[in-house]
Design a protein around this motif. Structure first.
Motif, PDB file in Angstrom:
ATOM      1  N   CYS A  63       0.817  -1.219   0.000  1.00 14.60           N
ATOM      2  CA  CYS A  63       0.000   0.000   0.000  1.00 14.60           C
ATOM      3  C   CYS A  63       0.848   1.266   0.000  1.00 14.60           C
ATOM      4  CB  CYS A  63      -0.934   0.005   1.203  1.00 14.60           C
ATOM      5  SG  CYS A  63      -2.191  -1.301   1.151  1.00 14.60           S
ATOM      6  N   GLN A  64       2.016   1.205   0.636  1.00 16.79           N
ATOM      7  CA  GLN A  64       2.889   2.370   0.685  1.00 16.79           C
ATOM      8  C   GLN A  64       3.482   2.708  -0.687  1.00 16.79           C
ATOM      9  OE1 GLN A  64       2.916   0.041   3.187  1.00 16.79           O
ATOM     10  NE2 GLN A  64       1.830   1.437   4.543  1.00 16.79           N
ATOM     11  N   SER A  65       3.361   1.796  -1.636  1.00 17.10           N
ATOM     12  CA  SER A  65       3.888   2.058  -2.975  1.00 17.10           C
ATOM     13  C   SER A  65       2.912   2.845  -3.839  1.00 17.10           C
ATOM     14  CB  SER A  65       4.226   0.739  -3.680  1.00 17.10           C
ATOM     15  OG  SER A  65       3.055   0.024  -4.042  1.00 17.10           O
ATOM     16  N   LEU A  71      -6.632   3.881  -1.735  1.00 17.88           N
ATOM     17  CA  LEU A  71      -7.142   2.976  -2.766  1.00 17.88           C
ATOM     18  C   LEU A  71      -6.756   1.524  -2.503  1.00 17.88           C
ATOM     19  CD1 LEU A  71      -6.374   5.053  -5.989  1.00 17.88           C
ATOM     20  CD2 LEU A  71      -8.554   4.851  -4.774  1.00 17.88           C
ATOM     21  N   CYS A  72      -5.951   1.302  -1.483  1.00 18.25           N
ATOM     22  CA  CYS A  72      -5.398  -0.028  -1.249  1.00 18.25           C
ATOM     23  C   CYS A  72      -6.308  -0.869  -0.358  1.00 18.25           C
ATOM     24  CB  CYS A  72      -4.019   0.100  -0.604  1.00 18.25           C
ATOM     25  SG  CYS A  72      -3.109  -1.450  -0.548  1.00 18.25           S
ATOM     26  N   ARG A  73      -6.333  -2.142  -0.632  1.00 17.97           N
ATOM     27  CA  ARG A  73      -7.055  -3.110   0.204  1.00 17.97           C
ATOM     28  C   ARG A  73      -6.283  -4.427   0.182  1.00 17.97           C
ATOM     29  NH1 ARG A  73      -9.715  -6.869  -2.937  1.00 17.97           N
ATOM     30  NH2 ARG A  73      -9.742  -6.406  -5.157  1.00 17.97           N
ATOM     31  N   ILE A  74      -6.295  -5.142   1.282  1.00 18.26           N
ATOM     32  CA  ILE A  74      -5.670  -6.450   1.354  1.00 18.26           C
ATOM     33  C   ILE A  74      -6.769  -7.451   1.703  1.00 18.26           C
ATOM     34  CG2 ILE A  74      -3.864  -7.865   2.402  1.00 18.26           C
ATOM     35  CD1 ILE A  74      -2.786  -5.453   0.900  1.00 18.26           C
ATOM     36  N   TYR A 261      12.831  -2.584   6.680  1.00 16.58           N
ATOM     37  CA  TYR A 261      11.797  -3.234   7.482  1.00 16.58           C
ATOM     38  C   TYR A 261      10.958  -4.170   6.608  1.00 16.58           C
ATOM     39  CZ  TYR A 261      12.853  -0.128  11.366  1.00 16.58           C
ATOM     40  OH  TYR A 261      13.490   0.521  12.389  1.00 16.58           O
ATOM     41  N   TYR A 262      10.553  -5.257   7.226  1.00 14.71           N
ATOM     42  CA  TYR A 262       9.702  -6.271   6.603  1.00 14.71           C
ATOM     43  C   TYR A 262       8.408  -6.284   7.416  1.00 14.71           C
ATOM     44  CZ  TYR A 262       8.694 -11.192   5.126  1.00 14.71           C
ATOM     45  OH  TYR A 262       8.140 -12.355   4.629  1.00 14.71           O
ATOM     46  N   PHE A 263       7.525  -5.316   7.096  1.00 10.95           N
ATOM     47  CA  PHE A 263       6.339  -5.081   7.906  1.00 10.95           C
ATOM     48  C   PHE A 263       5.360  -6.254   7.841  1.00 10.95           C
ATOM     49  CE2 PHE A 263       6.194  -0.129   8.066  1.00 10.95           C
ATOM     50  CZ  PHE A 263       7.240  -0.144   8.973  1.00 10.95           C
ATOM     51  N   PRO A 264       4.634  -6.508   8.921  1.00  9.85           N
ATOM     52  CA  PRO A 264       3.587  -7.547   8.891  1.00  9.85           C
ATOM     53  C   PRO A 264       2.385  -7.084   8.074  1.00  9.85           C
ATOM     54  CG  PRO A 264       3.572  -6.403  10.990  1.00  9.85           C
ATOM     55  CD  PRO A 264       4.770  -5.885  10.249  1.00  9.85           C
ATOM     56  N   ILE A 265       1.577  -8.029   7.655  1.00 12.07           N
ATOM     57  CA  ILE A 265       0.335  -7.725   6.945  1.00 12.07           C
ATOM     58  C   ILE A 265      -0.722  -7.318   7.973  1.00 12.07           C
ATOM     59  CG2 ILE A 265      -1.515  -8.679   5.511  1.00 12.07           C
ATOM     60  CD1 ILE A 265       0.579 -10.632   4.362  1.00 12.07           C
ATOM     61  N   ASN A 266      -1.363  -6.188   7.719  1.00 11.82           N
ATOM     62  CA  ASN A 266      -2.427  -5.709   8.595  1.00 11.82           C
ATOM     63  C   ASN A 266      -3.671  -5.507   7.729  1.00 11.82           C
ATOM     64  OD1 ASN A 266      -4.193  -4.143  10.220  1.00 11.82           O
ATOM     65  ND2 ASN A 266      -2.462  -3.330  11.391  1.00 11.82           N
ATOM     66  N   PRO A 270      -4.233  -1.681   6.199  1.00 12.49           N
ATOM     67  CA  PRO A 270      -3.173  -2.018   5.239  1.00 12.49           C
ATOM     68  C   PRO A 270      -2.307  -0.831   4.862  1.00 12.49           C
ATOM     69  CG  PRO A 270      -5.302  -1.904   4.140  1.00 12.49           C
ATOM     70  CD  PRO A 270      -5.581  -1.822   5.610  1.00 12.49           C
ATOM     71  N   GLN A 271      -2.860   0.387   4.962  1.00  9.13           N
ATOM     72  CA  GLN A 271      -2.083   1.577   4.592  1.00  9.13           C
ATOM     73  C   GLN A 271      -1.022   1.900   5.637  1.00  9.13           C
ATOM     74  OE1 GLN A 271      -5.405   1.578   5.080  1.00  9.13           O
ATOM     75  NE2 GLN A 271      -6.350   1.828   3.053  1.00  9.13           N
TER      76      GLN A 271
END
Length: 275
Positions: A63-65, A71-74, A261-266, A270-271
């Motif tokens: 999402c940070q990209s 507009l992002c959703r996981i 950093y290798y962030f976890p999925i939230n 997600p943003q």
């Protein structure tokens, strides 16, 4: 520009018989050729590329990209690395003349939905798949084994199973975290024996100037073995003519000397997975 006639012919009426040089082909026969990739794989002049990039993306930081993170959703079912695409490099021809339809990948829909989802609200999964086929898959179709939408996506699914990144990292103690940063050399030492030493660990920079890992690019030969020494660096590969290359992402190679950093999925946030 080379362009297969099959995708155009199969869109015509089933009642029509097509007269080609020396043969008469029914609609049903053409459809079988189109779906399973017969008859067009011997045009080696079209197959000018030598290397592929198999690109995986990490949902925790995807999402940070985006320019507009809202507009992002996981999807709640996504908890692992997903496919971004399989891209021939340095293809000299634009390959967007082979259309793709939902029926082409119907039998793979469940697997693709899990392994290759869209994270953009206004873009459906099929829209994403069709976009990747038009931009890149149709160029890969000159190689036997990828010479139809069905076969191309089957190959991508098999590559995703072959390169099971999450387990490789987890076994080495590299797990998603909001607190613990990692170094490029740590990840390379774990992945290189499995994906080749020409992998690219790709980051984006967030508003706090942190480097976030969001993609992994694996370089492959045309026969899908890892490596491909004939390629230039992935950065140079973006300099080929417009319309015949992977679309540049907002990412960059993770800096060697700066931890990332290798962030976890939230799924709920997600943003901002780590606040």
């Amino acid at each position: 520009m080379h362009c297969s006639l099959l995708p155009l012919l199969v869109s015509l009426s089933p009642a029509i018989l097509f007269l080609l040089p020396g043969i008469i082909v029914t609609q049903e026969g053409l459809w079988e050729d189109y779906k399973y990739g017969h008859g067009d794989q011997d045009n080696h002049n079209f197959c000018t590329w030598k290397c592929l990039l198999f690109t995986l993306q990490w949902p925790g930081t995807f999402c940070q990209s985006l320019n507009n993170v809202s507009l992002c959703r996981i999807p709640p079912t996504v908890n692992n690395w997903t496919i971004h695409g399989l891209w021939p490099l340095h293809a000299k021809n634009r390959c967007d003349c082979w259309p793709m339809f939902p029926s082409d990948v119907q039998e793979l829909k469940a697997e693709l939905t899990e392994l290759w989802p869209s994270f953009v609200r206004f873009k459906s999964n099929f829209h994403f798949w069709r976009e990747e086929w038009r931009k890149h898959g149709a160029c890969a179709a000159c190689v036997e084994g990828m010479n139809s939408p069905l076969r191309y996506f089957q190959v991508c699914i098999k590559l995703r199973a072959q390169f099971y990144i999450h387990s490789l990292l987890e076994d080495a103690g590299i797990t998603p975290s909001c607190e613990r940063p990692y170094k490029v050399e740590e990840v390379q030492s774990v992945l290189a024996p499995h994906v080749g030493d020409k992998l690219e660990i790709q980051c984006i920079t967030d508003e706090q100037d942190r480097e976030l890992w969001f993609q992994l690019k694996i370089r492959l030969n045309r026969n899908l073995t890892v490596g491909c020494d004939l390629c230039t660096d992935a950065e140079d590969a973006l300099k080929v003519q417009p319309g015949s290359r992977p679309v540049p992402s907002p990412g960059h190679p993770c800096p060697d000397q700066v931890p990332f950093y290798y962030f976890p999925i939230n799924h709920e946030r997600p943003q901002r997975p780590c606040g």
